[in-house]
Write a protein that holds these residues in place. Structure first.
Motif, PDB file in Angstrom:
ATOM      1  N   ILE A 276       0.767  -1.297   0.135  1.00  0.00           N
ATOM      2  CA  ILE A 276      -0.057   0.046  -0.100  1.00  0.00           C
ATOM      3  C   ILE A 276       0.927   1.285  -0.044  1.00  0.00           C
ATOM      4  N   MET A 277       1.933   0.979   0.710  1.00  0.00           N
ATOM      5  CA  MET A 277       2.814   2.297   0.617  1.00  0.00           C
ATOM      6  C   MET A 277       3.700   2.429  -0.763  1.00  0.00           C
ATOM      7  N   ARG A 278       3.915   1.489  -1.479  1.00  0.00           N
ATOM      8  CA  ARG A 278       4.494   1.660  -2.677  1.00  0.00           C
ATOM      9  C   ARG A 278       3.420   2.249  -3.647  1.00  0.00           C
ATOM     10  N   LEU A 279       2.009   1.793  -3.642  1.00  0.00           N
ATOM     11  CA  LEU A 279       1.124   2.349  -4.615  1.00  0.00           C
ATOM     12  C   LEU A 279       0.730   3.824  -4.050  1.00  0.00           C
ATOM     13  N   ASN A 280       0.376   4.068  -2.925  1.00  0.00           N
ATOM     14  CA  ASN A 280      -0.172   5.313  -2.484  1.00  0.00           C
ATOM     15  C   ASN A 280       0.873   6.371  -2.293  1.00  0.00           C
ATOM     16  N   TYR A 281       2.095   6.023  -1.990  1.00  0.00           N
ATOM     17  CA  TYR A 281       3.209   7.021  -1.417  1.00  0.00           C
ATOM     18  C   TYR A 281       4.144   6.952  -2.592  1.00  0.00           C
ATOM     19  N   LEU A 282       4.853   6.084  -2.660  1.00  0.00           N
ATOM     20  CA  LEU A 282       6.161   6.030  -3.571  1.00  0.00           C
ATOM     21  C   LEU A 282       5.691   6.158  -4.854  1.00  0.00           C
ATOM     22  N   SER A 283       4.682   5.545  -5.376  1.00  0.00           N
ATOM     23  CA  SER A 283       4.496   5.905  -6.968  1.00  0.00           C
ATOM     24  C   SER A 283       4.072   7.416  -7.213  1.00  0.00           C
ATOM     25  N   SER A 284       3.485   8.118  -6.180  1.00  0.00           N
ATOM     26  CA  SER A 284       3.407   9.512  -6.316  1.00  0.00           C
ATOM     27  C   SER A 284       4.794  10.297  -6.283  1.00  0.00           C
ATOM     28  N   VAL A 285       5.799   9.769  -5.354  1.00  0.00           N
ATOM     29  CA  VAL A 285       6.980  10.719  -5.207  1.00  0.00           C
ATOM     30  C   VAL A 285       7.733  10.175  -6.400  1.00  0.00           C
ATOM     31  N   TRP A 286       7.818   8.905  -7.079  1.00  0.00           N
ATOM     32  CA  TRP A 286       8.498   8.823  -8.271  1.00  0.00           C
ATOM     33  C   TRP A 286       8.029   9.392  -9.417  1.00  0.00           C
ATOM     34  N   CYS A 287       6.613   9.521  -9.565  1.00  0.00           N
ATOM     35  CA  CYS A 287       6.168  10.293 -10.848  1.00  0.00           C
ATOM     36  C   CYS A 287       6.467  11.624 -10.704  1.00  0.00           C
ATOM     37  N   THR A 288       6.458  12.279  -9.578  1.00  0.00           N
ATOM     38  CA  THR A 288       6.791  13.771  -9.229  1.00  0.00           C
ATOM     39  C   THR A 288       8.141  13.996  -9.487  1.00  0.00           C
ATOM     40  N   PHE A 289       9.005  13.225  -8.866  1.00  0.00           N
ATOM     41  CA  PHE A 289      10.490  13.309  -9.033  1.00  0.00           C
ATOM     42  C   PHE A 289      10.752  13.475 -10.640  1.00  0.00           C
ATOM     43  N   TYR A 290      10.462  12.466 -11.329  1.00  0.00           N
ATOM     44  CA  TYR A 290      10.755  12.544 -12.989  1.00  0.00           C
ATOM     45  C   TYR A 290      10.026  13.683 -13.587  1.00  0.00           C
ATOM     46  N   ALA A 291       8.825  14.171 -13.136  1.00  0.00           N
ATOM     47  CA  ALA A 291       8.034  15.167 -13.930  1.00  0.00           C
ATOM     48  C   ALA A 291       8.560  16.326 -13.610  1.00  0.00           C
ATOM     49  N   LEU A 292       9.223  16.716 -12.438  1.00  0.00           N
ATOM     50  CA  LEU A 292       9.685  18.118 -11.879  1.00  0.00           C
ATOM     51  C   LEU A 292      10.399  18.944 -12.776  1.00  0.00           C
ATOM     52  N   PRO A 293      11.497  18.493 -13.420  1.00  0.00           N
ATOM     53  CA  PRO A 293      12.271  19.455 -14.284  1.00  0.00           C
ATOM     54  C   PRO A 293      11.310  19.860 -15.400  1.00  0.00           C
ATOM     55  N   HIS A 294      10.461  18.940 -15.867  1.00  0.00           N
ATOM     56  CA  HIS A 294       9.553  19.687 -17.053  1.00  0.00           C
ATOM     57  C   HIS A 294       8.619  20.453 -16.446  1.00  0.00           C
ATOM     58  N   LEU A 295       7.804  20.206 -15.352  1.00  0.00           N
ATOM     59  CA  LEU A 295       6.764  20.894 -14.778  1.00  0.00           C
ATOM     60  C   LEU A 295       7.379  22.593 -14.342  1.00  0.00           C
ATOM     61  N   LYS A 296       8.649  22.390 -13.924  1.00  0.00           N
ATOM     62  CA  LYS A 296       9.327  23.897 -13.804  1.00  0.00           C
ATOM     63  C   LYS A 296       9.392  24.693 -14.982  1.00  0.00           C
ATOM     64  N   GLN A 297       9.670  24.076 -16.055  1.00  0.00           N
ATOM     65  CA  GLN A 297       9.637  24.820 -17.178  1.00  0.00           C
ATOM     66  C   GLN A 297       8.271  25.264 -17.653  1.00  0.00           C
ATOM     67  N   THR A 298       7.209  24.850 -17.354  1.00  0.00           N
ATOM     68  CA  THR A 298       5.741  25.465 -17.692  1.00  0.00           C
ATOM     69  C   THR A 298       5.209  26.215 -16.588  1.00  0.00           C
ATOM     70  N   ARG A 299       5.807  25.960 -15.270  1.00  0.00           N
ATOM     71  CA  ARG A 299       5.353  26.720 -14.026  1.00  0.00           C
ATOM     72  C   ARG A 299       3.828  25.905 -13.854  1.00  0.00           C
ATOM     73  N   GLY A 300       4.152  24.524 -13.896  1.00  0.00           N
ATOM     74  CA  GLY A 300       3.029  23.890 -14.122  1.00  0.00           C
ATOM     75  C   GLY A 300       2.333  23.370 -12.634  1.00  0.00           C
ATOM     76  N   ARG A 301       1.295  22.462 -12.481  1.00  0.00           N
ATOM     77  CA  ARG A 301       0.591  22.101 -11.471  1.00  0.00           C
ATOM     78  C   ARG A 301       0.997  20.503 -11.145  1.00  0.00           C
ATOM     79  N   ILE A 302       1.325  20.524  -9.710  1.00  0.00           N
ATOM     80  CA  ILE A 302       1.264  19.110  -9.182  1.00  0.00           C
ATOM     81  C   ILE A 302       0.035  18.575  -8.079  1.00  0.00           C
ATOM     82  N   VAL A 303      -0.503  17.714  -8.363  1.00  0.00           N
ATOM     83  CA  VAL A 303      -1.948  17.492  -7.585  1.00  0.00           C
ATOM     84  C   VAL A 303      -1.583  16.109  -6.859  1.00  0.00           C
TER      85      VAL A 303
END
Ligand SMILES: NC(=O)c1ccc[n+]([C@@H]2O[C@H](COP(=O)([O-])OP(=O)(O)OC[C@H]3O[C@@H](n4cnc5c(N)ncnc54)[C@H](OP(=O)(O)O)[C@@H]3O)[C@@H](O)[C@H]2O)c1
Length: 267
Positions: free
Chosen positions: A111-138
């Motif tokens: 449950i920790m991998r699914l609910n917590y770590l998957s969000s952390v991993w997706c966010t980590f890899y998305a962050l450089p791209h989101l900074k370029q667009t001044r994007g949104r994390i939910v």
């Protein structure tokens, strides 16, 4: 032009429930939707409806409990659309068992991998791209991310972890233009309750809740769209959620009773 017109939005856990409803709610704004989950068939039929309503879609079949699949999800989105404007970390699941009844403690890790770590991993890899667009994390947390709930220990822990991670990240991202929104829904009528893992680590197969009394996934999705548009810090979906965080400071025992009743009264 609507807020998400031509914007690239990733929704994880899009094949069912709140994620599906969110994709459908966003589609009329004509975004580019990246729909991720394990069930490709359901993603395919969702994509057809979203396309018919004005969106462009990419479906990505992925088990997001694997860090590499999270990384590939972001890569696939970038390869196809060349930018990323919003990441909605929605994929999740729950438990429904008292701690002492758990037969295999591996469920806490799952449950920790699914609910917590998957969000952390997706966010980590998305962050450089989101900074370029001044994007949104939910991030989809829960009321169980703010208080203990009997029979949901592992779930509540994973949802508390999301608050800790995303509240911290929001401070780190001050002045970056990237917003961090945490959604803390009360009960919503979706597949999650019948898919909840029981004491033997298997899905219950039947919801223990009186589902008809719960908020619909469509109502919840509408609140999420509003929170995304306004770049809110936190979005609740019930008075109980809004009042509960203050009441907990004054009368924590009362909040424990409300949490116990919320589980027992709906069975
Ligand atoms: N419903 C509620 O009462 C409620 C309340 C508070 C918070 N939430 C949160 O809202 C979010 C959405 O829940 P929901 O109620 O919509 O649940 P749901 O109907 O069960 O949908 C969960 C979604 O997550 C996906 N998913 C599950 N395991 C996955 C995996 N290993 N890899 C990738 N995707 C996976 C599922 O798709 P596949 O099976 O196709 O992979 C499905 O699309 C969750 O984070 C949940 O904790 C729900």
């Amino acid at each position: 032009m609507a807020t998400f017109t031509d914007q690239v939005v990733i929704v994880t856990g899009a094949s069912e429930g709140i994620g599906r409803a969110l994709a459908l709610a966003l589609a009329p704004q004509r975004p580019k939707l990246v729909l991720a989950a394990r069930n490709e068939e359901r993603l395919g039929s969702l994509a057809s409806v979203c396309n018919a309503n004005g969106a462009e879609t990419l479906i990505v079949r992925a088990d997001l409990t694997d860090e590499m699949r999270c990384r590939q999800l972001i890569q696939r989105a970038m390869e196809r659309f060349g930018r990323l404007d919003a990441l909605v970390n929605n994929a999740g699941g729950t438990l429904w068992t008292r701690v002492e009844d758990v037969q295999d403690t591996g469920v806490f890790e799952r449950i920790m991998r699914l609910n917590y770590l998957s969000s952390v991993w997706c966010t980590f890899y998305a962050l450089p791209h989101l900074k370029q667009t001044r994007g949104r994390i939910v991030a989809l947390s829960s009321l169980a991310g703010l208080t203990g709930v009997p029979t949901r220990s592992g779930y509540a822990a994973s949802k508390h972890a999301l608050f800790g991670f995303f509240d911290s990240l929001r401070i780190e991202l001050e002045n970056s233009g990237v917003s961090v929104t945490i959604i803390a829904p009360d009960f919503v009528r979706t597949e999650i309750h019948k898919r909840a893992l029981g004491s033997d680590g298997r899905p219950l197969g039947k919801s223990p809740l009186e589902e008809r009394r719960l908020m619909s996934a469509e109502e919840c999705a509408a609140l999420i769209v509003e929170a995304m548009e306004k770049r809110k810090r936190v979005q609740f979906t019930s008075w109980r959620g809004r009042a509960g965080r203050w009441l907990k400071l004054l009368a924590p025992g009362l909040i424990d009773r409300i949490a116990r009743n919320a589980i027992e009264a709906r069975r």
